[in-house]
Design a protein around this motif. Structure first.
Motif, PDB file in Angstrom:
ATOM      1  N   UNK A 243      38.452  46.230  48.730  1.00 32.49           N
ATOM      2  CA  UNK A 243      39.205  46.926  47.693  1.00 32.49           C
ATOM      3  C   UNK A 243      38.251  47.692  46.781  1.00 32.49           C
ATOM      4  N   UNK A 244      38.721  48.834  46.276  1.00 29.42           N
ATOM      5  CA  UNK A 244      37.958  49.561  45.275  1.00 29.42           C
ATOM      6  C   UNK A 244      37.913  48.758  43.979  1.00 29.42           C
ATOM      7  N   UNK A 245      36.952  49.069  43.123  1.00 36.84           N
ATOM      8  CA  UNK A 245      36.884  48.416  41.810  1.00 36.84           C
ATOM      9  C   UNK A 245      38.205  48.654  41.071  1.00 36.84           C
ATOM     10  N   UNK A 246      38.752  47.632  40.437  1.00 35.94           N
ATOM     11  CA  UNK A 246      40.045  47.793  39.756  1.00 35.94           C
ATOM     12  C   UNK A 246      39.946  48.715  38.554  1.00 35.94           C
ATOM     13  N   UNK A 247      41.075  49.296  38.214  1.00 31.13           N
ATOM     14  CA  UNK A 247      41.161  50.119  37.009  1.00 31.13           C
ATOM     15  C   UNK A 247      40.715  49.305  35.798  1.00 31.13           C
TER      16      UNK A 247
ATOM     17  N   UNK B 107      36.429  41.907  48.909  1.00 26.02           N
ATOM     18  CA  UNK B 107      37.018  41.769  50.240  1.00 26.02           C
ATOM     19  C   UNK B 107      38.415  41.150  50.193  1.00 26.02           C
ATOM     20  N   UNK B 108      39.336  41.768  50.908  1.00 25.60           N
ATOM     21  CA  UNK B 108      40.699  41.253  50.983  1.00 25.60           C
ATOM     22  C   UNK B 108      40.714  39.917  51.734  1.00 25.60           C
TER      23      UNK B 108
ATOM     24  N   UNK C  88      46.886  40.304  38.742  1.00 29.95           N
ATOM     25  CA  UNK C  88      46.662  41.535  37.973  1.00 29.95           C
ATOM     26  C   UNK C  88      45.796  42.518  38.747  1.00 29.95           C
ATOM     27  N   UNK C  89      44.746  42.023  39.396  1.00 29.88           N
ATOM     28  CA  UNK C  89      43.816  42.905  40.111  1.00 29.88           C
ATOM     29  C   UNK C  89      43.942  42.807  41.627  1.00 29.88           C
TER      30      UNK C  89
END
Length: 317
Positions: free
Chosen positions: A4-8, A55-56, A89-90
């Motif tokens: 996953x990309x870095x979360x907002x 990693x998912x 949340x993330x």
């Protein structure tokens, strides 16, 4: 493995608000982490670090267990104050830890301070490397892998050692080393493989160098970043440090680290030979992995360190 990309950042702020039950903190991204997304949090007088696993389907569960186990053994590693297999949340696993006080050992003001810190770190590394693991290679990190057993991905250390070795040597023979160099390296591992295979799997830090050792006013304060933990020979971490020794600064710390390790767990002549073999193997593996990247100081350091290990091993084997 899908990452996953870095979360907002707004999601990260909300996560921290929920964990701390407070809005009174300051947060900033730290870009030194490779295997995780890392954020530094100033919360009153405390400094905390939020780590997020990209990693998912993977979890920090086993790493939390390792931190807890090592702290029980009085190894100075960060205290985990919050952990979730999956944070909604993330959408990823997260852990919140207290800081290890002070700063990197590279900030020591003298070689005596540096060597003293490395000596203490060596004693604690020996304790880390006594923890048993079921299997070799990367520690499994699925959500189900949480409890009292650490499991490596491979049943055989031989398979781990030779998984990329021939491929790395073939690549390096075209760009870095001569045919005679490659032949000599191959001979070293053929002669030394029994030494490298003689141990049951133990916990290793996996990325152990002086960037992960902390001090305050010249006194050892702890070891950080267990994001690369594996099951392997207990001497792997010493080999990793040795091949990277002197990479970042004017000081060299391997001898002091090994003296501290030897005080906690005696290093025989065979152990020291095995450490040289691991240093060579790690150097080849790292150089093979980065060989096609833009050439830089890390490449040059590895080549120089590999040549030193080859010279040492030619006198021992």
């Amino acid at each position: 493995m899908i990452k996953n990309d870095a979360p907002n950042i707004e999601l990260v702020l909300q996560l921290v608000r929920d964990c701390l039950n407070s809005k009174s903190f300051k947060l900033e991204r730290v870009f030194s982490g490779v295997s995780t997304y890392v954020y530094r949090i100033q919360f009153g007088e405390d400094i905390l670090y939020l780590r997020i696993l990209p990693e998912q389907g993977l979890s920090f569960g086993v790493e939390v267990y390792v931190h807890s186990l090592l702290r029980q053994k009085e190894v100075q590693v960060p205290e985990v104050i919050h952990f979730e297999h999956f944070n909604e949340t993330i959408g990823m696993s997260m852990m919140l830890v207290k800081e290890i006080c002070g700063s990197n050992v590279k900030d020591c003001s003298s070689v005596d301070e540096y060597e003293g810190v490395l000596f203490e770190a060596g004693k604690q590394l020996a304790i880390i490397n006594q923890v048993k693991v079921d299997g070799f290679g990367w520690i499994k990190r699925g959500e189900e892998e949480y409890g009292t057993t650490l499991r490596g991905e491979k049943n055989s250390l031989y398979d781990y050692i030779y998984e990329f070795l021939d491929e790395d040597l073939a690549l390096l023979s075209k760009q870095v080393f001569s045919k005679s160099d490659i032949s000599q390296i191959t001979s070293f591992f053929s002669s030394g493989i029994e030494l490298m295979l003689r141990h049951k799997a133990s916990l290793i830090h996996g990325d152990f160098d002086d960037s992960h050792i902390f001090q305050q006013a010249g006194k050892y304060t702890g070891i950080i970043d267990f994001g690369e933990i594996q099951g392997n020979s207990p001497l792997y971490d010493l080999g990793h440090f040795k091949i990277h020794d002197g990479q970042y600064q004017r000081y060299y710390g391997y001898n002091s680290l090994a003296r501290g390790y030897d005080e906690a767990r005696h290093l025989s002549s065979n152990d020291r030979l095995e450490i040289d073999l691991w240093a060579l193997w790690i150097g080849i593996r790292r150089l093979g992995a980065v060989c096609k990247r833009t050439w830089g100081s890390y490449h040059e350091h590895l080549i120089k360190a590999i040549k030193i290990e080859m010279d040492l091993l030619s006198k021992k084997l």
